[in-house]
Design an enzyme around this catalytic site. Structure first.
Site, PDB file in Angstrom:
ATOM      1  N   ASN A  48       0.840  -1.199   0.000  1.00  0.00           N
ATOM      2  CA  ASN A  48       0.000   0.000   0.000  1.00  0.00           C
ATOM      3  C   ASN A  48       0.876   1.251   0.000  1.00  0.00           C
ATOM      4  O   ASN A  48       2.025   1.206   0.439  1.00  0.00           O
ATOM      5  CB  ASN A  48      -0.910   0.025   1.232  1.00  0.00           C
ATOM      6  N   ARG A  59      -1.295   9.453  11.480  1.00  0.00           N
ATOM      7  CA  ARG A  59      -2.055   8.284  11.015  1.00  0.00           C
ATOM      8  C   ARG A  59      -1.739   7.177  12.002  1.00  0.00           C
ATOM      9  O   ARG A  59      -0.587   6.811  12.176  1.00  0.00           O
ATOM     10  CB  ARG A  59      -1.631   7.868   9.609  1.00  0.00           C
ATOM     11  N   LYS A  72       4.208  -5.950   9.174  1.00  0.00           N
ATOM     12  CA  LYS A  72       4.145  -4.778   8.305  1.00  0.00           C
ATOM     13  C   LYS A  72       5.551  -4.195   8.220  1.00  0.00           C
ATOM     14  O   LYS A  72       6.248  -4.090   9.227  1.00  0.00           O
ATOM     15  CB  LYS A  72       3.183  -3.766   8.921  1.00  0.00           C
ATOM     16  N   HIS A 119       0.751   0.353  14.891  1.00  0.00           N
ATOM     17  CA  HIS A 119       1.683   1.202  14.147  1.00  0.00           C
ATOM     18  C   HIS A 119       1.024   2.507  13.739  1.00  0.00           C
ATOM     19  O   HIS A 119      -0.165   2.548  13.432  1.00  0.00           O
ATOM     20  CB  HIS A 119       2.159   0.475  12.882  1.00  0.00           C
ATOM     21  N   GLU A 143      -9.743  -5.307  12.139  1.00  0.00           N
ATOM     22  CA  GLU A 143      -9.016  -4.060  12.348  1.00  0.00           C
ATOM     23  C   GLU A 143      -9.147  -3.588  13.800  1.00  0.00           C
ATOM     24  O   GLU A 143     -10.199  -3.729  14.411  1.00  0.00           O
ATOM     25  CB  GLU A 143      -9.595  -3.010  11.398  1.00  0.00           C
ATOM     26  N   LYS A 167     -11.865   8.583  12.637  1.00  0.00           N
ATOM     27  CA  LYS A 167     -11.754   7.179  13.054  1.00  0.00           C
ATOM     28  C   LYS A 167     -10.610   6.999  14.060  1.00  0.00           C
ATOM     29  O   LYS A 167     -10.789   6.366  15.107  1.00  0.00           O
ATOM     30  CB  LYS A 167     -11.514   6.307  11.819  1.00  0.00           C
ATOM     31  N   ASP A 168      -9.435   7.554  13.770  1.00  0.00           N
ATOM     32  CA  ASP A 168      -8.296   7.416  14.677  1.00  0.00           C
ATOM     33  C   ASP A 168      -8.528   8.165  15.991  1.00  0.00           C
ATOM     34  O   ASP A 168      -8.085   7.723  17.043  1.00  0.00           O
ATOM     35  CB  ASP A 168      -7.012   7.918  14.017  1.00  0.00           C
TER      36      ASP A 168
END
Length: 183
Positions: A48, A59, A72, A119, A143, A167-168
C-alpha cells in the site's frame, strides 16, 4: 540490507545498503532471502501507498487482530515521519512499550513491525509518502486501533497534532486491565 534489533522484542529497523555511481544510486528494498529470518516463513501479499499532505498529521495507531494479524514493513519515499510502533502482545517482555524511528526519503530506513503491534506515524514535513508491505490482506472486521494520545502508552509525539482522522480520534483508551493480543 542491514537489519538492526530495536529495544522492542522481535521488532527491527532495516537500513539500506546503497550502491552509488555517477548516475545516482541503487538500493534493494525487499529481498525474501535476506529477510527470511525475521519474516518467519510469511510472504508479502499486499503493498500500500499513502500520501499525507499536512505537517504534524498523525495516522494511527493501527493493527489487525488474529487470525489476520500481520507483519508490516514501512518505508518513507518522500519527506520524513516520526514512525511509532507499540507492542500489544500479552506474552512479550516489551508489552505496552513503544519505539520511534525517524523514517525519511533521505535515510531510506524501513521499520519492521511484527504481528501484534500497533503502528502509526506523524509527518515531520508536508507531502510525505509511505510504502507499506503486508503479510496479510486487509480485513476490516479484524481491524483495531490504539488512540494516539492514550495516557497508558504516553507516546511523545515531536510536533503539535495538526490533523487526525475521525476514526483514529475515536479509538477507545486502553482499559487499565488491558490483557493484550494473544497470537
Amino acid at each position: 540490507m542491514k537489519i538492526k534489533q530495536t529495544p522492542l522484542q522481535d521488532a527491527f529497523v532495516i537500513g539500506p545498503e546503497s550502491f552509488k555511481d555517477d548516475r545516482g544510486l541503487f538500493t534493494r528494498v525487499f529481498c525474501k532471502q535476506e529477510l527470511q529470518s525475521i519474516l518467519r516463513g510469511k510472504n508479502l501479499v499486499q503493498v500500500n501507498h499513502s500520501m499525507t499532505r499536512q505537517k504534524g498529521a498523525i495516522r494511527g495507531m493501527h493493527f489487525q487482530k488474529p487470525p489476520k494479524a500481520e507483519i508490516k514493513m514501512v518505508k518513507c519515499l518522500r519527506g520524513s515521519v516520526s514512525d511509532v510502533m507499540i507492542d500489544l502482545r500479552s506474552d512479550s517482555s516489551t508489552f505496552l512499550k513503544w519505539h520511534v524511528e525517524k523514517l525519511s526519503a533521505e535515510n531510506m530506513k524501513m521499520m519492521y513491525i511484527p504481528e501484534g503491534f500497533a503502528h502509526g506515524f506523524q509527518t515531520l514535513e508536508e507531502d510525505c509518502e509511505l510504502l507499506y508491505f503486508h503479510t496479510e490482506f486487509y480485513s476490516p472486521e479484524h481491524e483495531g486501533g490504539v488512540r494516539y494520545n492514550d495516557p497508558m502508552i504516553n507516546i511523545l509525539w515531536p510536533l503539535e497534532v495538526t490533523e487526525i482522522s475521525d476514526k483514529d480520534e475515536r479509538y477507545s483508551l486502553l482499559p487499565q486491565d488491558f490483557e493484550g493480543i494473544q497470537l
